[in-house]
Scaffold this motif. Structure first.
Motif, PDB file in Angstrom:
ATOM      1  N   THR A  23      43.931  53.660  35.627  1.00 15.03           N
ATOM      2  CA  THR A  23      44.948  52.617  35.486  1.00 15.03           C
ATOM      3  C   THR A  23      44.611  51.404  36.341  1.00 15.03           C
ATOM      4  O   THR A  23      44.743  50.254  35.899  1.00 15.03           O
ATOM      5  CB  THR A  23      46.328  53.186  35.877  1.00 15.03           C
ATOM      6  N   TYR A  24      44.154  51.657  37.560  1.00 13.78           N
ATOM      7  CA  TYR A  24      43.718  50.569  38.441  1.00 13.78           C
ATOM      8  C   TYR A  24      42.608  49.741  37.790  1.00 13.78           C
ATOM      9  O   TYR A  24      42.640  48.506  37.797  1.00 13.78           O
ATOM     10  CB  TYR A  24      43.234  51.155  39.763  1.00 13.78           C
ATOM     11  N   ALA A  25      41.625  50.429  37.216  1.00  7.51           N
ATOM     12  CA  ALA A  25      40.494  49.730  36.607  1.00  7.51           C
ATOM     13  C   ALA A  25      40.940  48.889  35.418  1.00  7.51           C
ATOM     14  O   ALA A  25      40.505  47.735  35.252  1.00  7.51           O
ATOM     15  CB  ALA A  25      39.422  50.734  36.189  1.00  7.51           C
ATOM     16  N   LEU A  26      41.812  49.429  34.584  1.00  4.20           N
ATOM     17  CA  LEU A  26      42.306  48.657  33.435  1.00  4.20           C
ATOM     18  C   LEU A  26      43.102  47.439  33.888  1.00  4.20           C
ATOM     19  O   LEU A  26      43.026  46.379  33.263  1.00  4.20           O
ATOM     20  CB  LEU A  26      43.162  49.547  32.537  1.00  4.20           C
ATOM     21  N   SER A  27      43.850  47.589  34.981  1.00  6.60           N
ATOM     22  CA  SER A  27      44.603  46.442  35.496  1.00  6.60           C
ATOM     23  C   SER A  27      43.678  45.369  36.047  1.00  6.60           C
ATOM     24  O   SER A  27      44.076  44.209  36.202  1.00  6.60           O
ATOM     25  CB  SER A  27      45.586  46.890  36.574  1.00  6.60           C
ATOM     26  N   ASN A  28      42.429  45.746  36.341  1.00 10.58           N
ATOM     27  CA  ASN A  28      41.412  44.792  36.791  1.00 10.58           C
ATOM     28  C   ASN A  28      40.465  44.396  35.664  1.00 10.58           C
ATOM     29  O   ASN A  28      39.353  43.920  35.913  1.00 10.58           O
ATOM     30  CB  ASN A  28      40.616  45.395  37.952  1.00 10.58           C
TER      31      ASN A  28
END
Length: 306
Positions: free
Chosen positions: A267-272
């Motif tokens: 989720t963190y990566a997708l938000s970035n």
């Protein structure tokens, strides 16, 4: 750079370390002398902890009771920079307390405070108001099937997401699958994937996943990532692209909380703005790092070399 909200089941994980140096005068059971106590977040709150540990803003919406453990949740979430929003339920805050021998770390006893309750219409309205106030750009539902999710509850989340072009990711339990058509991504493990497809246990191979994934994606219209223990994960997209994503092989490790770290990092990566396949690769790496730690743990940006 999207704001993340994590929703649903949270738990306090309490470890009580003890020794015994004399007999119990009252019964044949051991007399425990408590040496220390450690308290950790688990389930949705552990997912939020992992995101916050990557220096990313995260909000947590969870269901707890106004008891002493609720106050502990507040303190720990504040300490770990997690913005918390509580739906107050008429049931104990879910807590598991483990009594562990200080020397050998062997568990003598586990005490659970847990009662399954259905979310009310009033709490669904509170959830809707919280989403509108937080205005997340990614919603992560961490489903451990401890509170009864209703279609009305998920409709509120989907309605917000559709109106605001928000991705929904679900760490899912098979019994709730029918509620999550058309979300961006679901993440079962291999055993759960088998249950979702109504098949008996089969060997965990790429060939067996290939036999069933197309039916799943066609029916539920979602990306799916299947976590596969030592083989790590496979991604199947809505466009029917298939990506087995291996990781470094591990012989012995502690998987407690590893899949929380996995979905949190994804989720963190997708938000970035990572492409989905690159987000999966980063999640694999994060899980590989965290399994070397003891019990539930969180990964750091430095450990991922971000």
């Amino acid at each position: 750079m999207g704001k993340i909200v994590v929703i649903w089941d949270s738990m306090l994980d309490i470890y009580v370390f003890w020794n015994t140096d004399r007999k119990n005068p009252e019964s044949p059971m051991p007399l425990l002398k408590v040496e220390k106590q450690e308290i950790r977040l688990w389930w949705a709150s552990n997912v939020a902890h992992n995101i916050a540990n990557l220096n990313w803003k995260v909000d947590l919406i969870s269901l707890i009771w106004d008891d002493s453990n609720w106050k502990l949740f507040n303190e720990i979430c504040d300490e770990k920079n997690i913005n918390h929003h509580w739906l107050i339920m008429d049931a104990p805050t879910i807590t598991k307390t483990r009594y562990l021998d200080s020397q050998y770390k062997q568990q003598l006893l586990r005490v659970d405070y847990e009662e399954k309750k259905k979310i009310t219409n009033e709490q669904i309205s509170e959830l809707e108001a919280m989403l509108n106030e937080i205005q997340p750009e990614i919603i992560l539902i961490s489903d451990y099937d401890k509170w009864v999710i209703t279609p009305e509850c998920i409709d509120v989340v989907k309605t917000y997401a559709n109106k605001n072009d928000v991705k929904i990711l679900v760490d899912i339990k098979p019994q709730n699958l029918e509620l999550f058509y058309d979300v961006f991504l679901v993440k079962p493990n291999f055993k759960e994937f088998c249950e979702m497809m109504w098949i008996t246990w089969i060997e965990n191979t790429d060939e067996n996943i290939s036999r069933y994934w197309k039916e799943f994606v066609q029916k539920y219209r979602t990306n799916i990532v299947i976590t596969r223990w030592g083989k790590w994960s496979s991604l199947i997209t809505r466009e029917w692209d298939v990506y087995p994503v291996p990781s470094e092989e591990l012989k012995v490790f502690d998987v407690s909380g590893a899949w929380d770290t996995y979905i949190a990092t994804l989720t963190y990566a997708l938000s970035n703005n990572y492409p989905l396949i690159d987000a999966i690769k980063l999640s694999n790496k994060a899980s590989w790092v965290v399994v070397w730690k003891v019990w539930t743990a969180a990964v750091t940006r430095e450990e991922l070399w971000l």
